[in-house]
Design a protein around this motif. Sequence first.
Motif, short mmCIF file in Angstrom:
data_model
loop_
_atom_site.label_atom_id
_atom_site.label_comp_id
_atom_site.label_asym_id
_atom_site.label_seq_id
_atom_site.Cartn_x
_atom_site.Cartn_y
_atom_site.Cartn_z
N MET A 290 0.79 -1.32 0.18
CA MET A 290 -0.06 -0.05 -0.15
C MET A 290 0.83 1.41 -0.11
SD MET A 290 -3.15 -0.55 0.07
CE MET A 290 -4.80 -1.48 0.62
N ALA B 81 -8.32 9.03 -2.21
CA ALA B 81 -9.29 8.28 -1.68
C ALA B 81 -10.34 7.76 -2.65
CB ALA B 81 -9.99 9.40 -0.68
N GLU C 91 -9.13 4.48 -3.99
CA GLU C 91 -9.22 3.57 -3.16
C GLU C 91 -10.67 2.97 -3.19
OE1 GLU C 91 -7.86 4.38 0.86
OE2 GLU C 91 -5.84 4.98 -0.13
N ILE C 92 -11.57 3.98 -3.12
CA ILE C 92 -13.06 3.47 -3.03
C ILE C 92 -13.39 2.61 -4.26
CG2 ILE C 92 -15.37 4.21 -3.10
CD1 ILE C 92 -14.71 6.46 -1.27
N MET D 97 -11.94 -0.83 -4.06
CA MET D 97 -12.84 -1.76 -3.19
C MET D 97 -13.96 -2.23 -3.90
SD MET D 97 -10.92 -2.08 -0.61
CE MET D 97 -11.95 -3.30 0.36
N TRP D 98 -14.77 -1.34 -4.63
CA TRP D 98 -15.97 -1.47 -5.50
C TRP D 98 -15.59 -2.63 -6.50
CZ3 TRP D 98 -18.28 3.83 -6.80
CH2 TRP D 98 -19.00 4.24 -5.53
N LEU E 26 -13.45 -4.89 -6.23
CA LEU E 26 -12.99 -6.11 -5.35
C LEU E 26 -14.42 -6.96 -5.06
CD1 LEU E 26 -9.99 -5.48 -3.05
CD2 LEU E 26 -10.14 -6.80 -5.16
N ALA E 27 -15.30 -5.80 -4.70
CA ALA E 27 -16.65 -6.34 -4.57
C ALA E 27 -17.46 -6.88 -5.67
CB ALA E 27 -17.41 -5.35 -3.64
N ARG F 33 -18.29 -5.03 -8.44
CA ARG F 33 -19.32 -3.98 -9.17
C ARG F 33 -18.58 -3.86 -10.57
NH1 ARG F 33 -21.84 0.98 -5.96
NH2 ARG F 33 -21.58 0.06 -3.71
N LYS G 206 -25.25 9.48 -6.58
CA LYS G 206 -24.62 7.91 -6.73
C LYS G 206 -24.86 7.09 -7.92
CE LYS G 206 -24.69 6.93 -1.70
NZ LYS G 206 -25.45 6.08 -0.61
N LYS H 17 -35.68 15.49 -25.34
CA LYS H 17 -36.40 16.99 -25.35
C LYS H 17 -37.17 17.15 -26.52
CE LYS H 17 -31.98 18.08 -23.15
NZ LYS H 17 -30.97 17.40 -23.68
N THR H 18 -38.50 17.32 -26.33
CA THR H 18 -39.40 17.19 -27.57
C THR H 18 -39.27 18.96 -27.62
OG1 THR H 18 -40.98 17.06 -25.71
CG2 THR H 18 -40.97 15.56 -27.50
N VAL I 214 -37.28 21.04 -29.06
CA VAL I 214 -36.12 22.03 -29.24
C VAL I 214 -35.91 22.50 -30.50
CG1 VAL I 214 -33.68 22.33 -28.54
CG2 VAL I 214 -35.32 21.15 -27.13
N TYR J 189 -12.40 -10.56 -1.57
CA TYR J 189 -12.98 -9.50 -0.87
C TYR J 189 -14.47 -9.64 -1.02
CZ TYR J 189 -15.05 -5.15 0.68
OH TYR J 189 -15.79 -4.11 1.27
N SER J 190 -14.93 -10.10 -2.33
CA SER J 190 -16.22 -10.49 -2.65
C SER J 190 -16.84 -11.49 -1.91
CB SER J 190 -16.48 -10.50 -4.04
OG SER J 190 -15.73 -11.60 -4.52
N VAL K 258 -17.39 -10.69 1.92
CA VAL K 258 -18.44 -10.02 2.00
C VAL K 258 -19.83 -10.95 2.15
CG1 VAL K 258 -20.20 -8.14 0.81
CG2 VAL K 258 -17.56 -7.74 0.95
N LYS L 131 -7.42 -1.09 3.52
CA LYS L 131 -7.18 0.00 3.95
C LYS L 131 -8.76 0.48 4.25
CE LYS L 131 -4.30 3.87 2.92
NZ LYS L 131 -3.59 4.49 2.00
N ILE L 132 -9.54 0.55 3.46
CA ILE L 132 -10.95 1.05 3.58
C ILE L 132 -11.94 -0.01 3.26
CG2 ILE L 132 -10.41 3.49 3.51
CD1 ILE L 132 -11.54 3.02 0.66
N LEU L 133 -13.09 0.00 3.38
CA LEU L 133 -14.03 -0.92 2.93
C LEU L 133 -15.19 -0.23 1.89
CD1 LEU L 133 -15.12 -3.12 6.12
CD2 LEU L 133 -13.14 -3.35 4.53
N GLU L 134 -15.71 -0.76 1.23
CA GLU L 134 -16.93 -0.16 0.42
C GLU L 134 -18.10 -0.34 1.07
OE1 GLU L 134 -19.20 -2.39 -1.60
OE2 GLU L 134 -18.41 -3.62 -0.08
N ILE M 225 -15.08 8.69 5.00
CA ILE M 225 -14.68 8.53 3.51
C ILE M 225 -15.87 8.76 2.54
CG2 ILE M 225 -12.79 7.04 3.72
CD1 ILE M 225 -14.74 4.71 3.35
N ASP N 260 -37.28 27.99 -23.60
CA ASP N 260 -37.29 28.50 -24.76
C ASP N 260 -38.78 28.68 -25.03
OD1 ASP N 260 -37.61 29.40 -27.46
OD2 ASP N 260 -36.32 27.82 -28.32
N ARG O 76 -40.79 26.68 -27.81
CA ARG O 76 -41.16 25.22 -27.67
C ARG O 76 -42.54 24.80 -27.11
NH1 ARG O 76 -36.45 22.20 -23.91
NH2 ARG O 76 -38.10 20.52 -24.49
#
Lengths: 415, 467
Positions: free
Chosen positions: A74, A86, A89-90, A93-94, A96-97, A99, A119, A307-308, A310, B60-61, B64, B91-94, B124, B266, B269
């Motif tokens: 690391m 950061a 890193e997230i 992890m995603w 690894l999970a 996604r 999100k 978008k109708t 326009v 990891y998966s 989980v 280090k961190i988790l999701e 985080i 507009d 429209r």
Amino acid sequence: MQSANMFLKKTVRSCVLPFAAQYGMKKDLFPLSRTLSLSLCLKQDNSCKPSEKLDLDAWKKVMKSGLHEEVREMVSEPQEPSSLAAAREILEMWRLAGRLVPENISEEQLKTFMECPSKSAKRKYLKYLHLKELHKKSDKRKMDEKRERRLEAQEQASKMDETKKSSFICMWSNSMDKAYNWRAAQSMIFGQPLVFDMSYEKEMSVREVTNTVRQIVLGEGSNRRSVDPFHIHFCNFKDNSLYHKEFIKHYREAWGKLLITVTDQCYTEIFPKNKLIYLTADSPKVMKSFDHDKIYIIGSMVDKSIKTGVSLARAKRLGLETAALPLEKYLLWSTGAKNLTLDQMMHILLTLKDTADWKKALEFVPKRKYCGFVNRPVQELKKSLDLINTLKLGKRREEVQKQFAKNYSKKYKLK
Amino acid sequence: VQPPEKPLQPEEWNKLREDFQSPEIFEEVMFNSMIRCNSPIDVAKSLLSHLAKRNGDISYSVLVKYLTLCVQQGQVSEICDVYDIMKVRFKILESGAYNLLIKGLSNSDQWRMALTLLKEVKKIMIPSRTCYESCIKAASRHQDMKLAFELYNEMLAKDVVPTLDVLQSFFDFSRGMKDAQLQKELFAILLYLRDNQIYPHKTFMWSIKLWFESIPGGNWRGHLTNIKDSGQCPVCNHQLEDSNLTEEEYSNLSERIIRDVIHGTDTFRKTSPQEFEAFQTFVENRLPFDIVIDGLNVSHIKPKKMQCENLYDAINCLAKENVRLLVLGRKHMLINSSNWKREIMKEMQNKADFFFAENISEDDAFLLYATLRSGKHCKFVTRDFLRDHKACLSDSLTRHLFRKWQRGHQISKKKCFSSVFSQQPAFRYDCVVQTTGDTWHIPYKDVFEEKYSYRVPRKWLCIQQKL
């Protein structure tokens, strides 16, 4: 209840289990395995025998022992601003999970990721990057395979080593280019103008602009290769706009040599107003035939969030005539929006120009959007549509009529 | 695949894996089906041990997934162990792992640890609403209402929307407590429902009722009731708030509708500036109207009848009471056709004012404008739910105002095939949680799910304080 449970346990123990043990847990015992899963909750107490031999927590020891190397790894990561690091890193992890996250992500992409407002926007962006990465990988793999095959073929060919005699030097692509350019140059003098209205940058997201430019590039390509090309105009084109940047990405140095007219003027300043026709799916007027004396305008816009109105609004503002393709007249429409991509529009217009054959031209509408062609009058079409719907959906007649009225409202309301 | 019922030896796992069509995803599939069948964790452990021995590592998966199984079965010590392992390994988790950990720990006597985890998550990212939900529930279950409300307020401050479940748990766990501060906080929740036009469902309503009645010395009594059309509560005879908007709200709404719905990005429209101006002068010269009718919409009420007949019936039905009518239509209605007879159109124009918009303009926008300009008493007739116009409004506050105004002013006809044009009266009272200090009136839904945003509940909880 208690006694019933006991009874179940007993029967399970006495008859099902030995049977299962004998045959293993294969899939061909499907009806049996169902009964097994139902009885799972009763099993906890009779599972102790094999666990005595097994060390069930062995995995914990293994996991805890291997940690020191990981920590050291690391530390030696490249230095980045802390917020970016950061986020990286997230993302890791995603990934690894499990996604949908790209393996490699550039700093710029990471910044875009962090600027996503929600999100779900983040998730979508990552999925997009992930798929892009997958495509790139598979493309590269295919290229490599192709190269290998070519090398092999060359080796074989060199063994044969007998040059064929021919009156042409093998320079097809080069001479084809010349021929195309000659035609395009002619179209710039004598050709019918076709205008792309480049004033929609504000209505679009960055990705939509990218898609727009890509579609125009495709359209320009097919125009160049056609027998009688249009004289393409990019109007309302601002230098250093997003459009411009994207075009340069696609064409590189060829951008300056393209045989088209690029201007920051509006089409109304270049052409007489009465000759202009704005093509838009929202137009109440339906195009009957292709007019060789008119100048058609296509809005350079991809609107993923439909978008109708326009482009119709733009035409109204300038007081221009508008037209929509007669999609409903010739096609039994099934799903999808009636707005087509810019390269499809280009194909359709080119075909119309050459042949004036609607059926041939509308072949370029994606097949998934319609069920088939119709040459019958609307009344007859209505009947068959009615029938199809009653058969397919079992809908009541009125509802079907309502549906029809909605689909074809323009015709009926605008007598 | 069917998970085995007993822990297996490594050889047995190997055999199962080889028999599986695609061995690479065997573990993943196996764990998923273990979660689905709620297999004993010993089985999962034996697979983990096998994995650890074979690969020297567990991905990891998979961890989980194992954690999901532990949380599902409330195996607290295992959850802690997995967390320890994850903490040193990564280090961190999701968010998925954090959600699970917090959910698992908050249901145990280790719930304080869930709070520390929540703090870690906050460093985080913005914690998910399930994280908050678990922690809040844990805190209130242990009667730490102060902490629960702290978390709740923090959640609102971060724009994380609480579930009705969390709100309900506040009422459930505060039952019988005498605490002025607490009471204030719970009233604030009721006002939150009011501000966001949320209607509690039946069980939530019961929690509210029971809490009120349990306040020591409060003397609150709750009754279930239906409010009369006049807006009077049959239990306490209290008159509910009427559905009219305040002056400020009203002018605010009109302004926003002109800005966002009619002009939008507009003006071209939906209409054109010339046309809108012409319409404005038309309306200003004839103000005020009592009822504005969407001509085209009304003319489609009965598909078997001629369109102008439908409109004619509607106008006759509404014109009786000597009211000023405005009918909005499009120019194509003026052209004699099978659906629009010129004579009938002429006759209608004697009874009502007509404005004909361009065929490609949107008449709904005009409808809204004319109604709002005519003043608070003016109603409008259309079957349209006006959802697309509501969607043009940019913030939720104005959208709520729009809905409220619409409820009070829209006349839409019932589903009917009778010959008479029957009308559904607009609501006279406002359908939101409301209080006068010593009474509370709370509308509630019979079913949990809200199906239609335009449909408001007819059932009410009336709570009054006997002093």
